[in-house]
Write a protein that holds these residues in place. Sequence first.
Motif, PDB file in Angstrom:
ATOM      1  N   ASP A  17      38.220  44.976  52.721  1.00  0.00           N
ATOM      2  CA  ASP A  17      36.988  44.308  52.273  1.00  0.00           C
ATOM      3  C   ASP A  17      36.678  44.657  50.820  1.00  0.00           C
ATOM      4  O   ASP A  17      36.297  43.793  50.025  1.00  0.00           O
ATOM      5  CB  ASP A  17      35.807  44.697  53.164  1.00  0.00           C
ATOM      6  CG  ASP A  17      35.898  44.135  54.572  1.00  0.00           C
ATOM      7  OD1 ASP A  17      36.705  43.200  54.794  1.00  0.00           O
ATOM      8  OD2 ASP A  17      35.181  44.647  55.452  1.00  0.00           O
ATOM      9  N   TYR A  18      36.845  45.923  50.474  1.00  0.00           N
ATOM     10  CA  TYR A  18      36.615  46.385  49.101  1.00  0.00           C
ATOM     11  C   TYR A  18      37.553  45.657  48.129  1.00  0.00           C
ATOM     12  O   TYR A  18      37.122  45.180  47.077  1.00  0.00           O
ATOM     13  CB  TYR A  18      36.817  47.903  49.027  1.00  0.00           C
ATOM     14  CG  TYR A  18      37.039  48.413  47.625  1.00  0.00           C
ATOM     15  CD1 TYR A  18      35.966  48.671  46.777  1.00  0.00           C
ATOM     16  CD2 TYR A  18      38.329  48.618  47.143  1.00  0.00           C
ATOM     17  CE1 TYR A  18      36.184  49.121  45.484  1.00  0.00           C
ATOM     18  CE2 TYR A  18      38.554  49.071  45.857  1.00  0.00           C
ATOM     19  CZ  TYR A  18      37.475  49.323  45.029  1.00  0.00           C
ATOM     20  OH  TYR A  18      37.687  49.760  43.749  1.00  0.00           O
ATOM     21  N   LEU A  19      38.832  45.592  48.491  1.00  0.00           N
ATOM     22  CA  LEU A  19      39.801  44.935  47.618  1.00  0.00           C
ATOM     23  C   LEU A  19      39.469  43.460  47.416  1.00  0.00           C
ATOM     24  O   LEU A  19      39.535  42.951  46.294  1.00  0.00           O
ATOM     25  CB  LEU A  19      41.214  45.091  48.189  1.00  0.00           C
ATOM     26  CG  LEU A  19      41.789  46.512  48.138  1.00  0.00           C
ATOM     27  CD1 LEU A  19      43.042  46.594  49.004  1.00  0.00           C
ATOM     28  CD2 LEU A  19      42.078  46.946  46.712  1.00  0.00           C
ATOM     29  N   ALA A  22      36.761  43.051  45.030  1.00  0.00           N
ATOM     30  CA  ALA A  22      37.175  43.425  43.676  1.00  0.00           C
ATOM     31  C   ALA A  22      38.148  42.414  43.065  1.00  0.00           C
ATOM     32  O   ALA A  22      38.684  42.647  41.980  1.00  0.00           O
ATOM     33  CB  ALA A  22      37.810  44.817  43.695  1.00  0.00           C
ATOM     34  N   GLY A  23      38.406  41.308  43.755  1.00  0.00           N
ATOM     35  CA  GLY A  23      39.241  40.258  43.198  1.00  0.00           C
ATOM     36  C   GLY A  23      40.704  40.289  43.603  1.00  0.00           C
ATOM     37  O   GLY A  23      41.513  39.525  43.075  1.00  0.00           O
ATOM     38  N   THR A  43      47.694  41.135  46.105  1.00  0.00           N
ATOM     39  CA  THR A  43      48.043  40.679  44.767  1.00  0.00           C
ATOM     40  C   THR A  43      46.776  40.656  43.927  1.00  0.00           C
ATOM     41  O   THR A  43      45.673  40.462  44.427  1.00  0.00           O
ATOM     42  CB  THR A  43      48.680  39.276  44.778  1.00  0.00           C
ATOM     43  OG1 THR A  43      47.757  38.340  45.335  1.00  0.00           O
ATOM     44  CG2 THR A  43      49.981  39.263  45.557  1.00  0.00           C
ATOM     45  N   ARG A  44      46.985  40.871  42.647  1.00  0.00           N
ATOM     46  CA  ARG A  44      45.897  40.760  41.671  1.00  0.00           C
ATOM     47  C   ARG A  44      46.560  40.458  40.340  1.00  0.00           C
ATOM     48  O   ARG A  44      47.325  41.270  39.832  1.00  0.00           O
ATOM     49  CB  ARG A  44      45.088  42.028  41.594  1.00  0.00           C
ATOM     50  CG  ARG A  44      43.887  41.896  40.682  1.00  0.00           C
ATOM     51  CD  ARG A  44      43.069  43.153  40.727  1.00  0.00           C
ATOM     52  NE  ARG A  44      41.835  42.992  40.001  1.00  0.00           N
ATOM     53  CZ  ARG A  44      41.110  43.993  39.555  1.00  0.00           C
ATOM     54  NH1 ARG A  44      41.484  45.231  39.791  1.00  0.00           N
ATOM     55  NH2 ARG A  44      40.009  43.763  38.902  1.00  0.00           N
ATOM     56  N   GLY A  45      46.281  39.285  39.804  1.00  0.00           N
ATOM     57  CA  GLY A  45      46.937  38.879  38.569  1.00  0.00           C
ATOM     58  C   GLY A  45      48.442  38.864  38.765  1.00  0.00           C
ATOM     59  O   GLY A  45      48.950  38.319  39.732  1.00  0.00           O
ATOM     60  N   ALA A  46      49.151  39.530  37.865  1.00  0.00           N
ATOM     61  CA  ALA A  46      50.615  39.574  37.916  1.00  0.00           C
ATOM     62  C   ALA A  46      51.142  40.760  38.722  1.00  0.00           C
ATOM     63  O   ALA A  46      52.337  41.034  38.696  1.00  0.00           O
ATOM     64  CB  ALA A  46      51.166  39.631  36.490  1.00  0.00           C
ATOM     65  N   SER A  47      50.270  41.456  39.420  1.00  0.00           N
ATOM     66  CA  SER A  47      50.688  42.640  40.174  1.00  0.00           C
ATOM     67  C   SER A  47      50.754  42.389  41.672  1.00  0.00           C
ATOM     68  O   SER A  47      49.907  41.696  42.235  1.00  0.00           O
ATOM     69  CB  SER A  47      49.711  43.800  39.922  1.00  0.00           C
ATOM     70  OG  SER A  47      49.747  44.203  38.585  1.00  0.00           O
TER      71      SER A  47
END
Length: 120
Positions: A17-19, A22-23, A43-47
């Motif tokens: 839920d936190y993740l 946080a986007g 995933t987040r952006g390119a990661s």
Amino acid sequence: MALKDIRGRDGEDRAADYLLAAGYRVVDRNWRCSEGEIDIVATRGASLVIVEVKTRRTAWFGHPFEAVDARKAARLWRLGAAWTRTHEPVARGRRLQLDIIGITGEDPRTAILEHLEDVR
């Protein structure tokens, strides 16, 4: 199910839920292979982020982050590489990253949550 297992599952739910808030986009949870288990893949952006969640009632026996020593981190990196091989369309072009989320408190839903990003 043992109380510690319930606490761990509740901690992983809180971390997911936190993740999300946080986007991050959670793409897998509790992925297993012969080498072990990844708590959360996001995933987040390119990661592409492999997330290890450690939930503790107290820090009496050490901070949750201390449970991820060099040997455990190396295993998590190997697991992350295995995940990318079996999920190539999601992993393609992404940089692999290891994060640790530590949750300390009696009730994982309201406990202190700390996020250590990009562990090397």
